[in-house]
Write an enzyme that holds these catalytic residues in place. Structure first.
Site, PDB file in Angstrom:
ATOM      1  CB  ALA A   2      53.436  24.210  19.320  1.00 40.50           C
ATOM      2  CB  CYS A   3      53.027  19.390  17.446  1.00 43.59           C
ATOM      3  SG  CYS A   3      52.055  17.746  17.147  1.00 43.59           S
ATOM      4  N   PRO A   4      53.861  18.101  20.402  1.00 48.42           N
ATOM      5  CG  PRO A   4      52.443  17.060  21.990  1.00 48.42           C
ATOM      6  CD  PRO A   4      52.589  18.453  21.003  1.00 48.42           C
TER       7      PRO A   4
END
Length: 436
Positions: free
Chosen positions: A148-150
């Protein structure tokens, strides 16, 4: 403890001793805990029984009175003395919540309404130098990420671009973040499909349920956020680095002397472009990568408008830049760190940031033709970008973890599709092109 003044205990500093609020009670020594002092908090009401003291560690709170110690989760919404001493209600319930808990994206009481990103705490480097603390050994390191984390996605992209799959293992946490931070998946989880979405695989970590366990094992006094990515040394059982930009640059070259030419030749930070790369990093980070968060987490109208305007100014600048260079990469035909850092934000923009973070002045697919072509080109033509993008994790994380923004945790179905094919356009763009 003076009942009439309705005083209470709050955390002031580390100490090996405790101060009980009840003058008739004696404290038991406790190492690595915190001393307490009395301070008035509106809304605190007396309960039946004797006084107590609150012992607060990084992970738990304890109510103490003579010969009794009762553990309560640090992340419960309310703190009660279980029938003894005082209990907090009303305003105190809110004030005695964890002041800097994971989901407080803007510090409580900060009237600016601005989201301020913390500085990463672990900044060591893998090195090929003789005698290095963290030597460049194949198979020694592990990456903890979230799809989920860029910021974490950057490290997965460079790992794949450089052919480091056999050098550095990785695993992903579950997409849901609650008040204890990122958690490791369990066998019961059926809603987080993806490669290596597994419990903590490091030897000796069988009991770890959350990423926070890794941080506290490395530093029992750690007081920051429990962020991904984390570059972990399995041999030394130590966190090497938790800053994505460091890890990206590290993996871009530190194993080069062990790689075949196919991957050794990929230079994401070439000498002749370094000044331009650093310049681009400065404005794309502040305006775009972090700009979406400063817009979405703003708690005042003024902070939101200031940051969302700056965000679209930066997107406009990126659009103009691509018009000059012609792509397919940010600097023309040379792939660099800028591409690895910019892509994770752009690929999330339409599916998440437009609606969830209110970044809706324009979307990428209908408002920025060059950025749209650039993003699609990276995704469809380069497996390192496509294979590390997991829209299920991306959309579920933002919409179901940020309950202060989306309290009912409803995940929008659109846009459909999450990313358009290389030759696809939304109807409005197709009609506009047809009329030319």
């Amino acid at each position: 403890m003076n009942v009439g003044s309705r005083s209470f205990a709050t955390l002031v500093s580390p100490s090996s001793a405790l101060s009980l609020l009840s003058s008739s009670s004696s404290a038991r020594p406790a190492s690595s805990l915190y001393t307490l002092r009395n301070t008035s908090i509106p809304g605190l009401e007396p309960c039946a029984g004797r006084g107590f003291a609150l012992l607060q560690t990084r992970s738990y709170s304890y109510w103490q009175r003579p010969a009794r110690l009762e553990k309560r989760s640090h992340f419960e919404n309310d703190y009660y003395g279980a029938g003894t001493g005082y209990c907090g209600i009303g305003a105190a319930r809110q004030q005695f919540r964890m002041a800097s808990k994971i989901t407080d994206w803007v510090k409580p009481g900060d009237e600016s309404g601005e989201f301020k990103r913390q500085t990463s705490a672990f900044r060591n480097w893998i090195s090929s130098e003789p005698g290095a603390k963290f030597p460049a050994e194949k198979g020694r390191y592990h990456l903890y990420v979230s799809y989920a984390c860029p910021w974490a996605t950057r490290t997965l992209i460079v790992r794949k671009l450089k052919g480091l799959e056999d050098f550095i293992s990785f695993s992903s946490v579950h997409w849901h973040m609650a008040e204890k931070g990122w958690r490791f998946p369990t066998a019961e989880d059926k809603d987080a499909a993806g490669e290596n979405v597994i419990p903590d695989p490091a030897p000796g970590h069988e009991g770890y349920t959350h990423l926070r366990d890794l941080y506290f094992a490395a530093d029992p006094d750690y007081g920051g956020r429990f962020t991904v990515p984390v570059l972990f040394d399995k041999k030394a059982n130590a966190i090497v680095n938790n800053e994505s930009s460091d890890i990206l640059r590290m993996l871009g070259h530190v194993f080069d002397d062990q790689l075949p030419e196919q991957h050794r030749g990929i230079d994401l930070y070439p000498e002749h472009l370094r000044a331009r790369i650093e310049e681009a990093h400065a404005w794309t980070y502040d305006g775009i990568n972090n700009g979406v968060y400063k817009s979405g987490f703003a708690t005042t109208q003024e902070a939101y408008e200031r940051n969302v305007t700056a965000l679209f100014d930066a997107l406009d600048r990126a659009e103009r830049h691509l018009a000059k260079t012609g792509g397919p990469f940010f600097f023309g035909d040379q792939i660099t760190e800028v591409d690895v850092r910019l892509f994770p934000t752009l690929i999330r923009f339409d599916p998440v940031y437009v609606q969830h973070f209110k970044c809706n002045i324009r979307d990428i697919r209908s408002g920025y033709p060059r950025l749209h072509a650039y993003t699609r080109g990276l995704y469809w033509r380069h497996p390192a970008f496509r294979d590390t993008t997991n829209f299920l994790h991306i959309k579920n994380h933002y919409t179901r973890s940020h309950t202060q923004i989306n309290p009912h945790a409803i995940t929008p179905l659109g846009p459909v599709p999450d990313i358009l094919p290389l030759d696809g356009e939304v109807e409005a763009v197709r009609a506009a092109l047809a009329s030319l």
